[in-house]
Design an enzyme around this catalytic site. Structure first.
Site, PDB file in Angstrom:
ATOM      1  N   LYS A 180       6.183 -10.014  10.921  1.00 11.12           N
ATOM      2  CA  LYS A 180       4.988  -9.158  11.030  1.00 11.12           C
ATOM      3  C   LYS A 180       4.271  -9.207   9.678  1.00 11.12           C
ATOM      4  CE  LYS A 180       3.856  -5.194   9.931  1.00 11.12           C
ATOM      5  NZ  LYS A 180       2.506  -5.498   9.395  1.00 11.12           N
ATOM      6  N   GLU A 183      -1.355  -6.563   8.072  1.00  7.60           N
ATOM      7  CA  GLU A 183      -2.545  -6.535   8.941  1.00  7.60           C
ATOM      8  C   GLU A 183      -3.820  -6.769   8.148  1.00  7.60           C
ATOM      9  OE1 GLU A 183      -0.544  -4.212   7.991  1.00  7.60           O
ATOM     10  OE2 GLU A 183      -1.350  -2.166   8.110  1.00  7.60           O
ATOM     11  N   SER A 233       4.651  -1.725  -0.782  1.00  2.01           N
ATOM     12  CA  SER A 233       4.595  -0.654  -1.778  1.00  2.01           C
ATOM     13  C   SER A 233       5.899   0.155  -1.758  1.00  2.01           C
ATOM     14  CB  SER A 233       3.417   0.256  -1.471  1.00  2.01           C
ATOM     15  OG  SER A 233       3.553   0.735  -0.148  1.00  2.01           O
ATOM     16  N   CYS A 288       2.948  -8.385  -7.908  1.00  2.00           N
ATOM     17  CA  CYS A 288       3.975  -7.376  -8.174  1.00  2.00           C
ATOM     18  C   CYS A 288       4.621  -7.638  -9.531  1.00  2.00           C
ATOM     19  CB  CYS A 288       5.022  -7.360  -7.080  1.00  2.00           C
ATOM     20  SG  CYS A 288       5.949  -8.874  -7.024  1.00  2.00           S
TER      21      CYS A 288
HETATM   22  P1  NAD Z   1       1.963  -1.906   1.960  1.00  2.10           P
HETATM   23  O1  NAD Z   1       3.159  -1.104   1.648  1.00  2.10           O
HETATM   24  O2  NAD Z   1       0.690  -1.209   2.257  1.00  2.10           O
HETATM   25  O3  NAD Z   1       2.249  -2.834   3.238  1.00  2.10           O
HETATM   26  C1  NAD Z   1       3.289  -3.798   3.264  1.00  2.10           C
HETATM   27  C2  NAD Z   1       3.738  -4.041   4.690  1.00  2.10           C
HETATM   28  O4  NAD Z   1       4.388  -2.876   5.182  1.00  2.10           O
HETATM   29  C3  NAD Z   1       2.619  -4.328   5.672  1.00  2.10           C
HETATM   30  O5  NAD Z   1       3.079  -5.310   6.578  1.00  2.10           O
HETATM   31  C4  NAD Z   1       2.414  -2.987   6.374  1.00  2.10           C
HETATM   32  O6  NAD Z   1       1.924  -3.125   7.685  1.00  2.10           O
HETATM   33  C5  NAD Z   1       3.814  -2.416   6.394  1.00  2.10           C
HETATM   34  N1  NAD Z   1       3.943  -0.954   6.305  1.00  2.10           N
HETATM   35  C6  NAD Z   1       3.151  -0.101   5.625  1.00  2.10           C
HETATM   36  N2  NAD Z   1       3.664   1.152   5.687  1.00  2.10           N
HETATM   37  C7  NAD Z   1       4.814   1.075   6.400  1.00  2.10           C
HETATM   38  C8  NAD Z   1       5.800   2.021   6.803  1.00  2.10           C
HETATM   39  N3  NAD Z   1       5.713   3.295   6.463  1.00  2.10           N
HETATM   40  N4  NAD Z   1       6.836   1.581   7.519  1.00  2.10           N
HETATM   41  C9  NAD Z   1       6.946   0.274   7.857  1.00  2.10           C
HETATM   42  N5  NAD Z   1       6.052  -0.660   7.501  1.00  2.10           N
HETATM   43  C10 NAD Z   1       4.996  -0.272   6.780  1.00  2.10           C
HETATM   44  O7  NAD Z   1       1.783  -2.939   0.751  1.00  2.10           O
HETATM   45  P2  NAD Z   1       0.544  -3.891   0.418  1.00  2.10           P
HETATM   46  O8  NAD Z   1      -0.545  -3.082  -0.166  1.00  2.10           O
HETATM   47  O9  NAD Z   1       0.275  -4.778   1.557  1.00  2.10           O
HETATM   48  O10 NAD Z   1       1.177  -4.791  -0.739  1.00  2.10           O
HETATM   49  C11 NAD Z   1       1.105  -4.468  -2.085  1.00  2.10           C
HETATM   50  C12 NAD Z   1       2.357  -3.749  -2.538  1.00  2.10           C
HETATM   51  O11 NAD Z   1       3.481  -4.597  -2.368  1.00  2.10           O
HETATM   52  C13 NAD Z   1       2.317  -3.407  -4.018  1.00  2.10           C
HETATM   53  O12 NAD Z   1       2.903  -2.147  -4.205  1.00  2.10           O
HETATM   54  C14 NAD Z   1       3.161  -4.506  -4.651  1.00  2.10           C
HETATM   55  O13 NAD Z   1       3.736  -4.167  -5.896  1.00  2.10           O
HETATM   56  C15 NAD Z   1       4.212  -4.690  -3.607  1.00  2.10           C
HETATM   57  N6  NAD Z   1       4.843  -5.990  -3.717  1.00  2.10           N
HETATM   58  C16 NAD Z   1       6.117  -6.037  -4.210  1.00  2.10           C
HETATM   59  C17 NAD Z   1       6.740  -7.250  -4.369  1.00  2.10           C
HETATM   60  C18 NAD Z   1       8.127  -7.324  -4.928  1.00  2.10           C
HETATM   61  O14 NAD Z   1       8.692  -8.399  -4.942  1.00  2.10           O
HETATM   62  N7  NAD Z   1       8.708  -6.230  -5.373  1.00  2.10           N
HETATM   63  C19 NAD Z   1       6.074  -8.438  -4.022  1.00  2.10           C
HETATM   64  C20 NAD Z   1       4.779  -8.347  -3.528  1.00  2.10           C
HETATM   65  C21 NAD Z   1       4.172  -7.112  -3.372  1.00  2.10           C
END
Ligand code: NAD
Length: 496
Positions: A180, A183, A233, A288
């Site tokens: 998944k 989006e 996140s 990240c």
């Molecule tokens: P996000 O948390 O908004 O979304 C990530 C994914 O999780 C998406 O597929 C979304 O649909 C899903 N999602 C969102 N809320 C959810 C929930 N409550 N339960 C289940 N699924 C959920 O993140 P984003 O804005 O797309 O990405 C950026 C974030 O990702 C930043 O915080 C960044 O630091 C982090 N990130 C971390 C790493 C790492 O290796 N630690 C790598 C890349 C990005």
């Protein structure tokens, strides 16, 4: 239904080897963050559609796990070749939906390909171990078996690379997968899944559902899903880890970050400035592993502050597909507003905005979500900004009298994704490597991204779980150990 990836604006799911139109009631626009042009419409899958994808993956599992590892990696060799051919097209799609520059998108795809190469070694990496005569005439063997269906949920900042932290390992070890993607950037994943299918990954082995939180939660809750690989996140990572745990499932959940770089006075200041500028402002600060706080020690303060402000102000911001552009927009208008209001809050709390990228306009792209490089100086240790992931091209500067004070500053951070040190002292470097509380350490490196044969580590609120993405950790995560203790008494072999 069709077997070719849809060209219409409405993105399909990929279930059991076929592109399937979604009957979802809710759809989102996917805008190009540089132009605000709508590139596609993405469905937010209903639970029904997610369940169908899981069922397809479950049905494909028995045959796939019985396929010898040697045969399971053959599609990966073909995939590697296809990715090399398609890298420009994939990178263009990433730039269009995410905003990063074409060069950054291509670098991301190189990292993706690296993971395919490593997973081609699964017949070696998946081996267990054994010992004869653990007692007289008794032998013991550990074998690794695939889990079944695994869910892979990915974020918006690396639409091309992050699926590859998991898919090649999960598939080559004999699991079947439901992906998944975010989006907000669902288009690269369509092309990636199409390439897996072209490479010969059998139907049902890799499925894709588009959707948001509901689709993710349905996947985590489905009884046939055995494991969850998540990147996003910290609040989402924490929620996914708790939910998977409550369902008795293993999960690897990588979260947000607030990465520090410590600059010692003996650093090569020119090199440090260049590298830190790339780290803080590359990908518009939406890595990240982006450095977001620079801690200068002693005399490094003044020279670094001037050099970084000068270097950042020279960066050419624009549409990532245009020649010579060094930094693209942030992912969305909401993200731009959020970043700008955090900078404003920092200023209200006493920080000095020595380079202000708010209200940026790029000629020809007036609708774009641009924030230019921004530098905040004298951010108070107690400021909300010191612990908030801004996730944009904003670098905060803080000052420490010595390495002890700098390390204490890092220790207080809730995150632990990466910490870097710039120095020419081996002793300082060793101390930093030993003591810095983060999972990825850079010594004179700005983005300490582990190669595919090392775990993409991460500590504290940047990671929930035990086994990280990539390499050997990936193999451990996607397999279950089975131990066999065997006795074959002599009389059983007498007749032969
Ligand atoms: P996000 O948390 O908004 O979304 C990530 C994914 O999780 C998406 O597929 C979304 O649909 C899903 N999602 C969102 N809320 C959810 C929930 N409550 N339960 C289940 N699924 C959920 O993140 P984003 O804005 O797309 O990405 C950026 C974030 O990702 C930043 O915080 C960044 O630091 C982090 N990130 C971390 C790493 C790492 O290796 N630690 C790598 C890349 C990005």
């Amino acid at each position: 239904m069709s077997t070719a990836v849809a060209t219409s604006l409405q993105l399909p799911h990929f279930i059991n080897g076929e592109w399937v139109e979604s009957a979802a009631g809710e759809w989102l626009d996917v805008p190009n963050p540089a132009t605000d042009e709508v590139l596609a419409r993405v469905p937010l899958a209903s639970a029904d559609e997610v369940n169908r994808a899981v069922e397809a993956a479950a049905a494909a599992f028995p045959a796939w796990r019985r396929t010898p590892p040697e045969d399971r990696i053959q599609p990966l060799f073909r995939l590697k070749a296809l990715l090399e051919t398609e890298i420009d097209d994939l990178s263009r799609t990433i730039t269009q939906e995410n905003g990063k520059t074409f060069a950054e998108a291509k670098a991301e795809m190189r990292r993706a390909i690296e993971n395919v190469e490593v997973a081609c070694g699964i017949p070696m990496m998946m081996q267990g171990y054994n010992l004869e005569d653990v007692a007289r005439g008794i032998d013991e063997t550990m074998i690794r078996q695939p889990l079944g269906v695994v869910a892979v949920i990915t974020p918006s900042n690396f639409p091309g690379m992050i699926p590859f932290w998991f898919l090649p390992y999960a598939i080559a070890t004999g699991n079947t997968v439901v992906l998944k993607p975010s989006e907000r950037v669902p288009m690269a994943a369509q092309k990636i899944v199409e390439l897996f299918a072209k490479a010969g990954v059998p139907k049902g082995v890799l499925n894709l559902v588009n959707g948001g939180r509901v689709a993710a939660e349905t996947l985590i809750d489905h009884p046939a899903v055995r494991a969850v690989s998540f990147v996003g996140s910290t609040p989402a990572a924490r929620a996914v880890y708790a939910r998977a745990g409550a369902n008795g499932k293993r999960a690897q959940c990588q979260g947000g970050a607030k990465n520090h770089v410590v600059v010692l006075p003996d650093a090569d200041m020119e090199m440090a400035t260049q590298i830190i500028s790339d780290s803080a402002f590359g990908c518009a600060g939406q890595r990240c592993l982006a450095v977001s706080v620079a801690v200068t020690v002693g005399e490094a303060q003044r020279s670094f502050r001037e050099a970084i402000a000068e270097s950042a102000s020279r960066l050419r911001v624009g549409y990532g597909l245009d020649e010579g552009v060094q930094m693209g927009p942030v992912i969305s208008q909401q993200s731009k507003s959020r970043i700008e209001s955090l900078v404003g809050r920092g200023k209200d709390e006493g920080a000095k905005v020595i380079l202000d990228g708010r209200g940026a306009k790029v000629s020809g792209y007036e609708q774009g979500s641009f924030v230019k490089p921004t530098i905040l100086d004298a951010v108070a240790a107690t400021s909300e900004l010191t612990d908030t992931e801004i996730f944009g091209p904003v670098l905060s500067l803080v000052h420490a009298d010595d390495l002890d004070e700098a390390l204490a500053f890092l220790e207080r951070s809730p995150y632990g994704n990466q910490a870097s040190l710039f120095t020419s002292s081996g002793a300082a470097a060793r101390r930093f490597r030993y003591e810095a509380p983060a999972g990825n350490i850079g010594i004179n490196i700005g983005v300490a991204a582990p190669m595919a044969y090392f775990p993409f580590s991460g500590w504290k609120d940047s990671f929930f779980g035990i086994m990280h993405a990539q390499g050997r950790d990936g193999v451990e995560f996607f397999t279950e150990k089975k131990v066999v203790v065997e006795r074959w008494a002599k009389e059983h072999s007498r007749k032969f």
